[in-house]
Design an enzyme around this catalytic site. Structure first.
Site, PDB file in Angstrom:
ATOM      1  N   ARG A 101     -46.783   3.852 -35.397  1.00  0.00           N
ATOM      2  CA  ARG A 101     -47.155   3.800 -33.990  1.00  0.00           C
ATOM      3  C   ARG A 101     -48.634   4.146 -33.842  1.00  0.00           C
ATOM      4  NH1 ARG A 101     -45.586   7.701 -31.693  1.00  0.00           N
ATOM      5  NH2 ARG A 101     -44.407   8.738 -33.344  1.00  0.00           N
ATOM      6  N   TYR A 132     -45.321  -3.595 -35.829  1.00  0.00           N
ATOM      7  CA  TYR A 132     -44.624  -2.413 -36.353  1.00  0.00           C
ATOM      8  C   TYR A 132     -43.596  -1.857 -35.358  1.00  0.00           C
ATOM      9  CZ  TYR A 132     -43.291   2.285 -37.250  1.00  0.00           C
ATOM     10  OH  TYR A 132     -42.499   3.395 -37.400  1.00  0.00           O
ATOM     11  N   LYS A 177     -38.750   3.253 -28.241  1.00  0.00           N
ATOM     12  CA  LYS A 177     -39.593   4.281 -27.643  1.00  0.00           C
ATOM     13  C   LYS A 177     -40.105   3.841 -26.266  1.00  0.00           C
ATOM     14  CE  LYS A 177     -38.899   7.326 -30.656  1.00  0.00           C
ATOM     15  NZ  LYS A 177     -39.044   7.218 -32.038  1.00  0.00           N
ATOM     16  N   HIS A 210     -36.136  12.660 -26.939  1.00  0.00           N
ATOM     17  CA  HIS A 210     -36.296  12.258 -28.350  1.00  0.00           C
ATOM     18  C   HIS A 210     -35.384  13.153 -29.195  1.00  0.00           C
ATOM     19  CE1 HIS A 210     -39.403  11.476 -31.831  1.00  0.00           C
ATOM     20  NE2 HIS A 210     -38.377  10.643 -31.898  1.00  0.00           N
ATOM     21  N   SER A 231     -41.381  13.043 -34.671  1.00  0.00           N
ATOM     22  CA  SER A 231     -41.178  11.927 -35.580  1.00  0.00           C
ATOM     23  C   SER A 231     -41.263  12.391 -37.035  1.00  0.00           C
ATOM     24  CB  SER A 231     -42.237  10.862 -35.315  1.00  0.00           C
ATOM     25  OG  SER A 231     -42.155  10.455 -33.966  1.00  0.00           O
ATOM     26  N   CYS A 253     -39.400  14.395 -38.690  1.00  0.00           N
ATOM     27  CA  CYS A 253     -39.156  15.828 -38.900  1.00  0.00           C
ATOM     28  C   CYS A 253     -37.684  16.153 -39.065  1.00  0.00           C
ATOM     29  CB  CYS A 253     -39.760  16.635 -37.762  1.00  0.00           C
ATOM     30  SG  CYS A 253     -41.559  16.641 -37.810  1.00  0.00           S
ATOM     31  N   ASP A 255     -31.921   9.459 -32.818  1.00  0.00           N
ATOM     32  CA  ASP A 255     -33.312   9.428 -32.353  1.00  0.00           C
ATOM     33  C   ASP A 255     -33.473   9.646 -30.850  1.00  0.00           C
ATOM     34  OD1 ASP A 255     -36.082   9.077 -33.235  1.00  0.00           O
ATOM     35  OD2 ASP A 255     -36.085   7.189 -32.129  1.00  0.00           O
ATOM     36  N   ARG A 269     -39.561   2.058 -43.524  1.00  0.00           N
ATOM     37  CA  ARG A 269     -38.343   2.263 -42.728  1.00  0.00           C
ATOM     38  C   ARG A 269     -37.212   1.330 -43.144  1.00  0.00           C
ATOM     39  NH1 ARG A 269     -38.568   6.261 -38.251  1.00  0.00           N
ATOM     40  NH2 ARG A 269     -40.687   7.046 -38.490  1.00  0.00           N
TER      41      ARG A 269
END
Ligand code: GTP
Ligand code: SPV
Ligand code: MN
Length: 586
Positions: free
Chosen positions: A69, A197, A206, A226, A248, A250, A275, A367
């Site tokens: 991002r 992406y 998001k 989130h 993100s 984590c 998420d 990913r």
């Protein structure tokens, strides 16, 4: 026949703007998936993988400057700049439409525009939101197919006069200097130009489910967060639901599907989401959370059969791999996968690679996209339109120092303050420096679609309305010793902290009251079968008052930017914390 007139005329208008050679409405069928996959394999937008070893899977590589991002190119476009707040980039809507409209003009010449209707949430649910994404990328269509409920199901669910989020995406030239991720909350519109992406282009994720949805939640009385959602089944069979906000990369995906350690028999973990959580107050005065997504867009590096077998199994078929190492034998590999790399392959940059080449095979933010339904521990409740009732909310991040393994806040307002004062070391999920501590309230800093001071106000205002509120905790799996080694084993053993959380909710676990909240006493944690030194446990639970006083300074600096908009309660919380720390030192 499109029954929604607004949808028909908007698609027509955007077609006139982008000037694609062809417009294709996506129906979501299996034949369509096959047709699009073949086409993308033909143009090398996708690369094939070994059909025996990875059935139904494909490979994709994004441009080298387009692997995460781009927060500095992400904007909230509302009429008044103050409504975006000091933590968001702001652009005037008229300026944004005209500046980026000029980029979209003719951007799809020679390409096909795919019309992707999608649902965030389950079809027919009173809480679901519908969007339509126009995109010139087959990769986006196939990802949206996994991450959302899309195609005819969404078109059929969209009523004649119902609102939907207008999502427009074009890869454009993939030039970082001509890249914009724009949100128009007042128009329920998202424009994304110049990227390929994930978080920049899978606009249901998001962009819609956090930035636009947080704005909707403010006005409609609910919360878009989130957060992962997980159900923990104790040996007595009872299931406790927990939501957790970590920034993100984590550990949300990992915690959402953890496998209990052998020394904790009788526990079982049920994944609801990894998420995003949409949270409402139920008729019983509790908070109820749904996962609006249908798939996982998970971090590959570090994911192994040892750390997260459920994620490995989920992504073993019908999945898309992005920016990992492509083995010459048609397999995929990444750092921390826990298996030998292939003898040769092509790295995430597209260069020939061998284990000896000394380069990373996969990008740190590589990913996998995998259907949630394939998760071996997916909760039977994961598609329940009412969601699951939350007993606890966790906040957490990567903190090498300071934050203990786990602590409990005093009440909802204090818990909100704990969430608002979160900080974490930055990761590869966004472009920019990695490993720098930054404040990231509720892990929403990059995802709040309006002024964050109002978001804090919204959290505080929810409090009195929740007659049966969850307890709020903070966790930190990432505390390090003086040699820079993690003190806590993490992953499956994180269940030990969750177990304490659950017993705190039931009122059966011991704790020590400290200035920052309730911290476990050493013997209140279940450490059976865990090889960890007393010294490490002490360090994990230690509260250093001087370091916390320093932390207060950093919180203050962050809060200063909100000026008089900052909720008064937060000033009081800071003062109280300061006083408690002073008393604790003496
Ligand atoms: P986003 O998808 O970016 O929102 O990330 P996420 O929060 O779902 O993070 P994820 O679970 O994918 O974890 C990111 C990285 O952290 C991976 O490399 C994991 O291996 C690592 N990680 C996750 N949990 C732990 C843990 O308990 N301890 C340690 N040391 N690392 C962890
Ligand atoms: C994150 O960065 O928090 C993600 C991945 O979950 S992305 O979809 O790219 O935002
Ligand atoms: Mn995320």
């Amino acid at each position: 026949m499109i029954r929604n007139k607004e949808a028909a005329s908007w698609v027509e208008e955007m077609t006139a703007l982008c000037k694609p050679d062809k417009v294709v409405w996506i129906d979501g069928s299996e034949q369509e998936r096959q047709r699009l996959t073949e086409e993308a394999l033909g143009t090398c937008e996708l690369l094939p993988l070994d059909e025996q070893k990875l059935p139904g899977c494909v490979y994709h590589r994004t441009a080298e400057n387009d692997v995460a991002r781009t927060e500095h190119l992400t904007f909230i476009c509302c009429r008044n700049e103050e409504d975006a707040g000091p933590t968001n980039n702001w652009m005037d809507p008229q300026e944004a439409y005209s500046k980026v409209g000029a980029m979209f003009d003719g951007s799809m010449r020679g390409r096909t525009m795919y019309v992707v209707p999608f649902i965030m949430g389950t079809a027919g649910s009173p809480f679901r939101k519908i969007g339509i994404e126009l995109t010139d990328s087959i990769y986006v269509v196939l990802n949206m197919r996994i991450m959302t409920r899309m195609g005819d199901i969404a078109m059929n669910d969209l009523g004649e006069n119902e609102e939907f989020t207008k999502c427009l995406h074009s890869k454009g030239e993939l030039d970082i200097n001509r890249r914009y991720i724009l949100h128009f909350p007042e128009d329920n519109t998202i424009w994304s130009y110049g990227s390929g992406y994930g978080g920049n282009v899978l606009l249901g994720k998001k962009c819609l489910s956090l930035r636009i949805a947080s704005y909707m939640g403010l006005h409609e009385g609910w919360m878009a967060e989130h957060m992962l959602i997980v159900g923990i089944q104790s040996p007595d069979g009872e299931i406790t639901y927990i939501a957790a906000a970590f920034p993100s990369a984590c550990g949300k995906t990992n915690l959402a599907m953890l496998i209990p350690p052998d020394s904790m028999p009788g526990y079982k973990v049920w994944t609801v989401g990894d998420d995003i959580a949409w949270i409402r107050i139920g008729p019983d005065g509790r908070l109820w959370a749904v996962n609006p997504e249908a798939g996982f867009f998970g971090v590959a590096p570090g994911t192994s059969m040892k750390t997260n077998p459920n994620a490995m199994l989920t992504a073993s078929r019908n999945s898309i791999f992005t920016n990992v190492l492509l083995g010459s034998d048609g397999t995929v590999w990444w750092e921390g996968m826990g298996v030998e790399p292939p003898a040769e392959g092509i790295d995430w940059r597209g260069n020939p690679w061998t284990p000896q080449s000394g380069e990373k095979g996969s990008n740190p933010n590589a990913r996998f996209t995998a259907p949630a339904s394939q998760c071996p521990v997916i909760s039977p409740e994961w598609e329940n339109p009412q969601g699951v009732p939350l007993s606890a909310i966790l906040f957490g991040g990567r903190r090498a120092k300071l934050a203990p393994l786990v602590y409990e806040s005093f009440d909802w307002s204090h818990g909100t303050f704990v969430g608002a004062t979160m900080a974490s070391e930055t990761t590869a999920a966004a472009t920019g420096a990695v490993g720098v501590v930054r404040r990231d309230p509720m892990a929403m800093l990059p995802f709040c679609g309006y002024n964050m001071s109002k978001y804090f106000r919204h959290w505080l205002d929810m409090g009195p309305k929740i007659t049966n509120p969850p307890k709020i905790f903070n966790v930190n799996w990432f505390k390090k010793d003086d040699d820079g080694k993690y003190l806590w084993p993490g992953y499956g053993d994180n269940l030990r902290a969750l177990d304490w959380v659950i017993r705190r909710c039931k009122g059966t676990a011991q704790a020590q009251e400290t200035p920052i909240g309730f911290v476990p006493t050493k013997d209140s944690l279940n450490l059976d079968g865990l090889d960890i030194s007393d010294d490490a446990i002490e360090k994990l639970l230690e509260i250093d008052p001087d370091a916390w006083v320093e932390e207060l300074g950093s919180m203050q600096k962050f809060f200063d930017q909100f000026g008089y908009d900052l909720p008064e309660e937060f000033m009081e919380q800071q003062q109280e914390l300061n006083k408690r720390l002073g008393r604790w030192k003496r």
